[in-house]
Enzyme design. Sequence first.
Site, PDB file in Angstrom:
ATOM      1  CE  LYS A  47      -1.475   1.736   3.904  1.00 44.47           C
ATOM      2  NZ  LYS A  47      -1.550   3.151   4.297  1.00 44.47           N
ATOM      3  CG  ASN A  48       2.636   2.594   3.506  1.00 47.32           C
ATOM      4  OD1 ASN A  48       1.522   3.121   3.435  1.00 47.32           O
ATOM      5  ND2 ASN A  48       3.118   2.136   4.648  1.00 47.32           N
ATOM      6  CB  CYS A 103      -3.790   6.766  11.425  1.00 47.55           C
ATOM      7  SG  CYS A 103      -4.400   5.267  10.643  1.00 47.55           S
ATOM      8  NE  ARG A 111       0.629  10.500  10.334  1.00 42.70           N
ATOM      9  CZ  ARG A 111       0.148   9.448   9.694  1.00 42.70           C
ATOM     10  NH1 ARG A 111       0.957   8.479   9.333  1.00 42.70           N
ATOM     11  NH2 ARG A 111      -1.121   9.350   9.416  1.00 42.70           N
ATOM     12  CG  ASP A 127       3.544   1.666   9.427  1.00 41.67           C
ATOM     13  OD1 ASP A 127       3.170   2.498  10.269  1.00 41.67           O
ATOM     14  OD2 ASP A 127       3.477   1.874   8.195  1.00 41.67           O
ATOM     15  NE  ARG A 144      -6.631   4.872   6.227  1.00 42.31           N
ATOM     16  CZ  ARG A 144      -5.527   5.196   6.896  1.00 42.31           C
ATOM     17  NH1 ARG A 144      -5.443   4.961   8.189  1.00 42.31           N
ATOM     18  NH2 ARG A 144      -4.513   5.746   6.282  1.00 42.31           N
TER      19      ARG A 144
END
Length: 426
Positions: free
Chosen positions: A22-23, A123, A128, A313, A405
């Site tokens: 995903k990232n 999230c 961030r 993560d 997600r």
Amino acid sequence: MDSIVVRGGRPLSGSLPISGAKNAALPLLAASLLSDSTLVLENVPRVVDLASMANLLVELGGDVAEEPSPADAFGMTLRLSAAGLKDVTAPYDLVRKMRASVLVLGPLLARTGHARVSLPGGCAIGTRPIDLHLKALAQLGAEIELSQGYVEARAPSGLTGGDITFPSVTVTGTENVLMAACLARGDTVLRNAAREPEIGDLARCLVAMGAQIEGIGSDTLRVTGVAALNGARHRVLPDRIETGTYAVAAAITGGDLELRGTSLALISALADVLRAAGVELTEVDGGLRVARRNGRITGIDVMTEPFPGFPTDMQAQVMALMTTASGAAMITETVFENRFMHVPELCRMGANINVHGASAIVRGVPALSGAPVMATDLRASVSLVLAGLAAGGATLINRVYHLDRGYERLEAKLAACGADIERVKS
């Protein structure tokens, strides 16, 4: 709002496919804005964050089409075209759902000379801020203004190469500025650049599109700007966080899983932790085998760090594993300041965890017990699933939209390996 029910106590066994990252896919979708030719991406995971990014591209005037594939297939192939780009505004209603939407800022600015992007959401795991993105783009000649919750960036005469040193490591900042630099005039140097594999994947795709980038995989990227980028075909690399999550699933259940379509090299920092804790990891043809056969896990101290250190993560998942360990473990979070929200939920299941500032002391208990729990963010939600797999009785996990997600058909993958898990529709 959907929930997931897990009835634990079953060791997992069998074979499980790992989806595309995903990232990695998120910045790759944004990269399609840099060209008026077609970018084809293979191995794109079917997760909500990617759907949100695709919707944003369509809002901007891009075209997103899925190539045909079997109905039960994992992943998809997308054909992306921004030839019909009509807008440079990424609106709040779309961006608030996912912080990675800010990745359209650099490509839009570089290609059109103007971008208007809502300040991002995502999230709730820390502030961030995107100030590092904005300062770096300003060094490339962009005029930046913050107004009414939007970043307004202009470069009417185009961007110009520069020598940029990030004061701290920023993954999305590196990705955003790297994409912008590909169309800037002259040379750009990015120092203290993030080194995550997903950035290397983005850089290789950009090179396939005609970008000139040196130093891929290092903390210094050198980019020689080109007038335009072409189309390309690129396969998204395997998801190292999904790989790590299912490796922990094997460990926490005392199971034996073969993870297909991934590699041990992607999770080297996690692999060191798992081996020290008593987990066997072995490379096999086309994947990785993970097994735990000799009693309880041993408590191991962990500190999150930017790549190649232990990934933030994976912090929640390893904490879930340590709740059932023999002895104690100290888990220290250095990347985000608000990433222990899963602790109270794990404690509801019988975990013994005490938080002291940026560290959590986890004292292993003989067994967890099922309980109703609440997901607070993407990785926290999957840590509760992992705890539920090991717990006695049933665990009801609420607010699993966070899970959707970033994990493709998690229930189906786990159920195929022996888990008693089901989704309850609201």
